[in-house]
Write an enzyme that holds these catalytic residues in place. Structure first.
Site, PDB file in Angstrom:
ATOM      1  N   PRO A   8     100.908 110.669  57.285  1.00 39.77           N
ATOM      2  CA  PRO A   8     101.658 109.741  56.981  1.00 39.77           C
ATOM      3  C   PRO A   8     101.240 108.471  56.636  1.00 39.77           C
ATOM      4  O   PRO A   8     100.668 107.533  57.466  1.00 39.77           O
ATOM      5  CB  PRO A   8     102.642 109.532  58.440  1.00 39.77           C
ATOM      6  CG  PRO A   8     101.542 110.053  59.520  1.00 39.77           C
ATOM      7  CD  PRO A   8     100.716 110.764  58.656  1.00 39.77           C
ATOM      8  N   ASP A  63      96.291 105.773  57.463  1.00 42.08           N
ATOM      9  CA  ASP A  63      97.014 106.932  58.067  1.00 42.08           C
ATOM     10  C   ASP A  63      97.760 106.190  59.309  1.00 42.08           C
ATOM     11  O   ASP A  63      97.153 105.766  59.942  1.00 42.08           O
ATOM     12  CB  ASP A  63      96.007 107.803  58.697  1.00 42.08           C
ATOM     13  CG  ASP A  63      96.578 108.947  59.543  1.00 42.08           C
ATOM     14  OD1 ASP A  63      97.517 108.779  60.026  1.00 42.08           O
ATOM     15  OD2 ASP A  63      95.754 110.001  59.942  1.00 42.08           O
ATOM     16  N   HIS A  64      98.936 106.171  59.171  1.00 42.26           N
ATOM     17  CA  HIS A  64      99.864 105.434  60.111  1.00 42.26           C
ATOM     18  C   HIS A  64      99.826 105.803  61.522  1.00 42.26           C
ATOM     19  O   HIS A  64     100.053 105.226  62.552  1.00 42.26           O
ATOM     20  CB  HIS A  64     101.410 105.458  59.523  1.00 42.26           C
ATOM     21  CG  HIS A  64     101.892 104.164  59.995  1.00 42.26           C
ATOM     22  ND1 HIS A  64     102.076 103.740  61.568  1.00 42.26           N
ATOM     23  CD2 HIS A  64     102.895 103.411  59.541  1.00 42.26           C
ATOM     24  CE1 HIS A  64     102.844 102.487  61.368  1.00 42.26           C
ATOM     25  NE2 HIS A  64     103.141 102.493  60.508  1.00 42.26           N
ATOM     26  N   ARG A  65      99.324 107.099  61.724  1.00 40.29           N
ATOM     27  CA  ARG A  65      98.943 107.815  63.129  1.00 40.29           C
ATOM     28  C   ARG A  65      97.827 106.969  63.734  1.00 40.29           C
ATOM     29  O   ARG A  65      97.629 106.819  64.944  1.00 40.29           O
ATOM     30  CB  ARG A  65      98.611 109.118  62.991  1.00 40.29           C
ATOM     31  CG  ARG A  65     100.008 110.104  62.403  1.00 40.29           C
ATOM     32  CD  ARG A  65      99.586 111.514  62.341  1.00 40.29           C
ATOM     33  NE  ARG A  65      98.305 111.521  61.513  1.00 40.29           N
ATOM     34  CZ  ARG A  65      97.695 112.715  60.958  1.00 40.29           C
ATOM     35  NH1 ARG A  65      98.233 113.807  61.588  1.00 40.29           N
ATOM     36  NH2 ARG A  65      96.789 112.796  60.226  1.00 40.29           N
ATOM     37  N   VAL A  66      97.030 106.411  63.062  1.00 34.39           N
ATOM     38  CA  VAL A  66      95.670 105.709  63.332  1.00 34.39           C
ATOM     39  C   VAL A  66      95.752 104.217  63.125  1.00 34.39           C
ATOM     40  O   VAL A  66      95.555 103.448  64.053  1.00 34.39           O
ATOM     41  CB  VAL A  66      94.510 106.396  62.731  1.00 34.39           C
ATOM     42  CG1 VAL A  66      93.329 105.603  63.293  1.00 34.39           C
ATOM     43  CG2 VAL A  66      94.617 107.965  62.911  1.00 34.39           C
TER      44      VAL A  66
END
Length: 433
Positions: A231, A405-408
């Site tokens: 994402p 990376d929106h997860r990070v």
């Protein structure tokens, strides 16, 4: 007798091209001797012998593509030992001793099977009348599950069908049966298969088809995986680089006697590395177990080569001066284009920089290079009108895009990284301190 296997030259390598042999049948090699060159999707690597002996067979010819990892490519006769017999051209010509030897692995598998007490069916024959070579356990499982051995390609010695081949075929049949019985609604939800160009209105013969090489296949696979699984979102910022250009000219004049020339991209790599140390949350990778916070800024730089792209790495860039970064980047880029990089030189970076400014590209967004959390896209520096103290004045402006990376890296973290990067690139004297 020793088989020389196709080596895995990187963690992701599945197959490669056997580009060149440095030995021939009859040559005697020692451990450490270079015997072949292998082309992977990223580089050409030399393969060294791990044993000593006489080369008795070259099993894979030069130029062969798609050689799977762990496939035997040659054979050595151990010192004082006997050479391995060459594979029989026709299965029917095998001796009884050879057939007994091939049956040995199956004999070891049989006690593990729940149905080991039942006698194995006789070996079937193909449509041409040739015997289909298979282990007794494989024949027994096939008979119990209604699997036709004629439709299975064996992966055992000399193409022999073994237990795992039959089990894999059984699973495939079950999946096919499930798919065929699915409801229309479920079928409609399945992704459609790619259509041929002819099906999309482009007639055959109206174009030239260039086959995909290993690198293009790998790049395509990785990019699709990244876009589908990560994402991502972009952040944009404009940097004025008039001071950078002036400092660069002075630095290059000082380094001219040493034959070193620092590029704008070298400044970008250094500034990005320092910003990553200032905002360590941006120097991270997503894993299912947690967020990996990297100790060093190992900056990957995108290099275009024939047939694809590769990202050699400036390791611990935050600890290196501009002259050292310039020297390393020039060397890595040259060896990347020659496909002479070692796997550790292009795998394992923590952050990427992609610069298309030299091509006149003003602004662009890059695809994240997994498992890295960010990639920076650098556009061309150009004269633009900017407002300073209420006055419109000219300035050299470079647009930078950070894809995260929106997860990070969330929006706030990405913004803080760019806030740290911008003053470094606009006033590079701070990087020289």
């Amino acid at each position: 007798m020793t088989d020389i296997l196709m080596p895995a030259l990187s963690p992701t390598m599945e197959e490669g091209v056997l580009a060149k042999w440095h030995v021939k049948v009859g040559d005697v090699v020692s451990a450490g001797d270079v015997i072949a060159e292998i082309e992977t999707d990223k580089a050409t690597m030399e393969v060294e012998a791990v044993d000593e002996g006489e080369v008795t067979d070259i099993l894979v010819a030069e130029g062969t593509e798609g050689v799977k990892v762990n496939t035997p490519i040659a054979r050595l006769k151990d010192e004082g030992g006997a050479a391995a017999p060459k594979p029989a051209e026709k299965p029917a010509a095998k001796t009884q001793e050879a057939l007994k030897a091939e049956a040995a692995p199956a004999a070891a598998e049989a006690p593990k099977a729940a149905t080991s007490a039942a006698p194995a069916p006789a070996a079937p024959k193909s449509d041409s009348g040739d015997r289909i070579f298979s282990s007794p356990l494989a024949r027994r499982i096939a008979a119990q599950n209604g699997v036709d051995l004629k439709s299975i390609k064996g992966t055992g010695p000399h193409g022999r069908i073994v237990k795992r081949d039959v089990e894999a075929a059984g699973k495939a049949s079950a999946q096919t049966a499930t798919a065929s019985s699915a409801s229309p609604a479920a079928t409609a939800a399945e992704p459609r298969k790619a259509q041929s160009l002819a099906q999309m209105g482009i007639p055959d013969g109206s174009y030239d088809l260039i086959p995909l090489d290993g690198m293009k296949k790998a790049v395509a696979r990785r990019m699709v995986d990244s876009v589908q699984n990560v994402p991502h979102f972009p952040l944009f910022i404009d940097c004025e680089i008039d001071q950078l250009m002036a400092v660069r000219a002075k630095v290059n004049k000082m380094l001219e006697p040493q034959g070193i020339k620092v590029s704008v991209n070298d400044f970008v790599i250094k500034a990005a590395a320092l910003a990553l140390k200032m905002v360590p949350e941006a120097n991270a990778s997503y894993t299912p177990e947690g967020i990996a916070m990297h100790h060093n800024a190992d900056v990957s730089m995108a290099v275009a080569i024939d047939g694809g792209l590769i990202t050699p790495i400036i390791r611990k860039a935050e600890t290196k001066g501009l002259a050292q970064i310039a020297t390393e980047s020039k060397d890595l880029a040259k060896r990347a284009r020659d496909r002479k990089l070692k796997p550790e030189e292009f795998q394992g970076g923590t952050f990427s920089v992609s610069n298309l400014g030299m091509f006149g590209i003003k602004q662009f967004t890059s695809i994240i290079n997994e498992p890295q959390g960010c990639i920076m896209s650098v556009g061309a520096g150009e004269q633009r009108a900017v407002v300073k103290n209420g006055q419109v004045v000219p300035a050299t402006v470079m647009t930078v895009t950070l894809t995260c990376d929106h997860r990070v890296v969330d929006g706030a973290t990405g913004a803080r990284f760019l806030q740290a990067f911008k003053p470094l690139i606009e006033d590079p004297v701070a990087m020289l301190a």
